[in-house]
Design a protein around this motif. Structure first.
Motif, PDB file in Angstrom:
ATOM      1  N   PHE A 117       0.822  -1.213   0.000  1.00 27.51           N
ATOM      2  CA  PHE A 117       0.000   0.000   0.000  1.00 27.51           C
ATOM      3  C   PHE A 117       0.855   1.262   0.000  1.00 27.51           C
ATOM      4  CE2 PHE A 117      -3.508  -2.810   1.054  1.00 27.51           C
ATOM      5  CZ  PHE A 117      -4.570  -2.198   0.404  1.00 27.51           C
ATOM      6  N   THR A 118       2.013   1.197   0.637  1.00 29.77           N
ATOM      7  CA  THR A 118       2.905   2.364   0.623  1.00 29.77           C
ATOM      8  C   THR A 118       3.466   2.599  -0.775  1.00 29.77           C
ATOM      9  OG1 THR A 118       3.512   1.984   2.938  1.00 29.77           O
ATOM     10  CG2 THR A 118       4.978   3.376   1.643  1.00 29.77           C
ATOM     11  N   HIS A 121       0.829   4.164  -3.150  1.00 29.56           N
ATOM     12  CA  HIS A 121       0.055   5.287  -2.631  1.00 29.56           C
ATOM     13  C   HIS A 121      -0.332   6.232  -3.777  1.00 29.56           C
ATOM     14  CE1 HIS A 121      -1.059   8.818  -0.288  1.00 29.56           C
ATOM     15  NE2 HIS A 121      -1.126   8.025   0.769  1.00 29.56           N
ATOM     16  N   PRO A 122      -1.589   6.691  -3.821  1.00 31.57           N
ATOM     17  CA  PRO A 122      -2.031   7.536  -4.938  1.00 31.57           C
ATOM     18  C   PRO A 122      -1.326   8.878  -5.016  1.00 31.57           C
ATOM     19  CG  PRO A 122      -3.752   7.343  -3.238  1.00 31.57           C
ATOM     20  CD  PRO A 122      -2.693   6.340  -2.914  1.00 31.57           C
ATOM     21  N   ARG A 129       4.898   4.484  -9.035  1.00 30.87           N
ATOM     22  CA  ARG A 129       4.302   3.393  -8.255  1.00 30.87           C
ATOM     23  C   ARG A 129       4.707   2.038  -8.826  1.00 30.87           C
ATOM     24  NH1 ARG A 129      -1.768   4.974  -8.860  1.00 30.87           N
ATOM     25  NH2 ARG A 129      -1.451   7.204  -8.768  1.00 30.87           N
ATOM     26  N   PRO A 177      -4.494   1.056   4.884  1.00 30.16           N
ATOM     27  CA  PRO A 177      -5.485   2.096   5.167  1.00 30.16           C
ATOM     28  C   PRO A 177      -6.675   1.548   5.942  1.00 30.16           C
ATOM     29  CG  PRO A 177      -5.531   1.457   2.852  1.00 30.16           C
ATOM     30  CD  PRO A 177      -4.323   0.820   3.450  1.00 30.16           C
ATOM     31  N   GLU A 181     -10.872   4.579   3.915  1.00 34.88           N
ATOM     32  CA  GLU A 181     -10.097   4.929   2.728  1.00 34.88           C
ATOM     33  C   GLU A 181      -9.592   3.708   1.963  1.00 34.88           C
ATOM     34  OE1 GLU A 181      -6.540   7.068   3.757  1.00 34.88           O
ATOM     35  OE2 GLU A 181      -6.149   5.809   5.502  1.00 34.88           O
ATOM     36  N   GLU A 184     -10.438   3.443  -2.046  1.00 29.90           N
ATOM     37  CA  GLU A 184      -9.627   4.298  -2.924  1.00 29.90           C
ATOM     38  C   GLU A 184      -8.196   3.788  -3.019  1.00 29.90           C
ATOM     39  OE1 GLU A 184      -7.736   8.814  -3.053  1.00 29.90           O
ATOM     40  OE2 GLU A 184      -9.036   8.207  -1.402  1.00 29.90           O
ATOM     41  N   ARG A 185      -7.624   3.414  -1.894  1.00 35.64           N
ATOM     42  CA  ARG A 185      -6.245   2.968  -1.887  1.00 35.64           C
ATOM     43  C   ARG A 185      -6.079   1.614  -2.557  1.00 35.64           C
ATOM     44  NH1 ARG A 185      -2.980   4.804   2.105  1.00 35.64           N
ATOM     45  NH2 ARG A 185      -1.460   3.410   1.136  1.00 35.64           N
ATOM     46  N   SER A 188      -5.802   1.883  -6.284  1.00 41.62           N
ATOM     47  CA  SER A 188      -4.465   2.253  -6.742  1.00 41.62           C
ATOM     48  C   SER A 188      -3.554   1.031  -6.819  1.00 41.62           C
ATOM     49  CB  SER A 188      -3.862   3.305  -5.805  1.00 41.62           C
ATOM     50  OG  SER A 188      -2.558   3.640  -6.198  1.00 41.62           O
TER      51      SER A 188
END
Length: 418
Positions: A117-118, A121-122, A129, A177, A181, A184-185, A188
């Motif tokens: 997730f890091t 990140h968007p 990414r 997250p 959230e 959304e995450r 990504s």
């Protein structure tokens, strides 16, 4: 501790690096809060294992030993650098006083999920990414990532450095997250994985149309994410990738040029991958919480289950594209629906939709819309328009397999006139 000779220990350390280095790195990033410091600590830990394990024996929990060794090596590094930067001593003291969190398997797997997730990140640029994910999660070298995306190595290196700096400077949290959230995450993360897969399955440029290693990495990432986060749309994406990947053996001819879906030898499709992919997509759809990847997976499943292009349930595919187009309005989705309409209702129906797209200014520089248009003109026995569209598709394509394919289609049409 298990004792062993030097060669046995060296082989064991090498095997651990292949199987566990990304897990150890994820935990070190969490403990140290710095990508570069964690990467240095990872290398130091494995070097220490090669030096100490032949004398002391392999520890009962090698992964925990490597994490602990890496942490202490990082503190040592910071103390050496403190001679030039006093803030390094403060950081070293902070790390030394920290009580590391649990290093059991569940905690380590949580670290891997945090790292995914890091990296995705968007707030980071999309190309950064993808590069950072391949570097930190998949352990591809900068050179390998550059080759995969046909991008200069310094450019990829800069993207990775900028992404790491952005994470540090913007204080991007190293965590999964929360529920508010997550949607959304997660989107990504899924976008990055599918981007990597598509670049491997249908390369944007180059002599080879496909990049097997890149597709394999995306599927491996999908499996890892599903194991860590069993979300329906993660399941749908993995199913989609497996269903598409199942066709790989039949996609290219002996010269390495593409074979259209309708002409592929379906006996060469990977039935085990198809069965797994269909099951995953069915589970995703059955959850009632599916999204665009599950819908695309459903379309791929209809193709995979058909004995031939003619036997395909084109009405079902058109219906699925109708749903997908509402969920994800996109000119490319509309193009794919037009092709399916041509298969269901005849080439004139599909051509009318494609002409409307082009008249609206959509996808004018996209080679595949001109290739689809050319094929429909060919089926309508309008060779002049077919040749014109194939020339347009060829001229818009980069050098490589795809351009050669369009040139060959042109030669076939021209020889038919003669």
């Amino acid at each position: 501790m298990r004792n062993g000779n030097d060669s046995t220990i060296a082989a064991r350390v090498a095997a651990l690096y292949r199987s566990d280095s990304r897990r150890v790195l994820a935990t070190l990033i969490r403990l140290l809060g710095d990508f570069d410091l964690a990467e240095e600590a990872l290398q130091d830990a494995f070097t220490a294992a090669l030096a100490q394990w032949p004398r002391q024996g392999e520890p009962a929990n090698p992964r925990a030993w490597l994490v602990s060794a890496g942490r202490f090596k990082a503190i040592d590094r910071l103390r050496r650098r403190a001679r030039f930067d006093a803030s390094r001593e403060q950081l070293a003291q902070h790390l030394e006083m920290q009580r590391p969190e649990s290093d059991d398997d569940a905690s380590v797997e949580d670290d891997r999920l945090r790292l995914i997730f890091t990296c995705c990140h968007p707030a980071l640029a999309a190309d950064a990414r993808a590069a950072l994910t391949l570097r930190e999660i998949c352990d591809l070298t900068t050179e390998e990532i550059a080759r995969a995306f046909l991008t200069p190595t310094p450019t990829v290196a800069q993207r990775i450095v900028r992404a790491k700096n952005k994470i540090r400077d913007a204080g991007i949290p190293y965590r999964v997250p929360d529920a508010a959230e997550l949607a959304e995450r997660l989107e990504s993360v899924l976008q990055v994985i599918y981007l990597v897969f598509n670049e491997g399955y249908y390369a944007s440029a180059g002599e080879s149309l496909t990049r097997t290693d890149l597709s394999a990495e995306a599927i491996r990432l999908g499996r890892l994410l599903l194991a860590l986060l069993p979300d329906p749309e993660v399941r749908g994406l993995l199913g989609l990738m497996l269903l598409i990947e199942a066709r790989r053996a039949a996609r290219l001819d002996a010269a390495g040029d593409p074979v259209l879906l309708e002409h592929q030898d379906r006996g060469r499709w990977d039935r085990a991958a198809i069965a797994e992919g269909c099951a995953l997509v069915e589970q995703a759809l059955g959850s009632g919480r599916f999204g665009v990847y599950s819908l695309q997976g459903a379309i791929a499943a209809v193709h995979a289950e058909a004995a031939s292009a003619e036997a395909t349930d084109w009405a079902q595919i058109v219906g699925l594209y109708d749903v997908l187009l509402r969920a994800q309005p996109s000119p490319v989705v509309a193009l794919n629906r037009a092709v399916a309409m041509a298969m269901r209702d005849g080439p004139q129906a599909g051509l009318a939709l494609i002409e409307a797209q082009l008249d609206a200014g959509e996808l004018r520089d996209y080679p595949l819309i001109h290739a689809a248009r050319a094929d429909l003109y060919r089926r309508l026995a309008r060779p002049d328009q077919a040749r014109e569209s194939y020339r347009r598709a060829r001229d818009l394509s980069p050098e490589g397999a795809q351009k050669r394919f369009y040139e060959r289609r042109l030669e076939i049409l021209e020889s038919a006139v003669e």
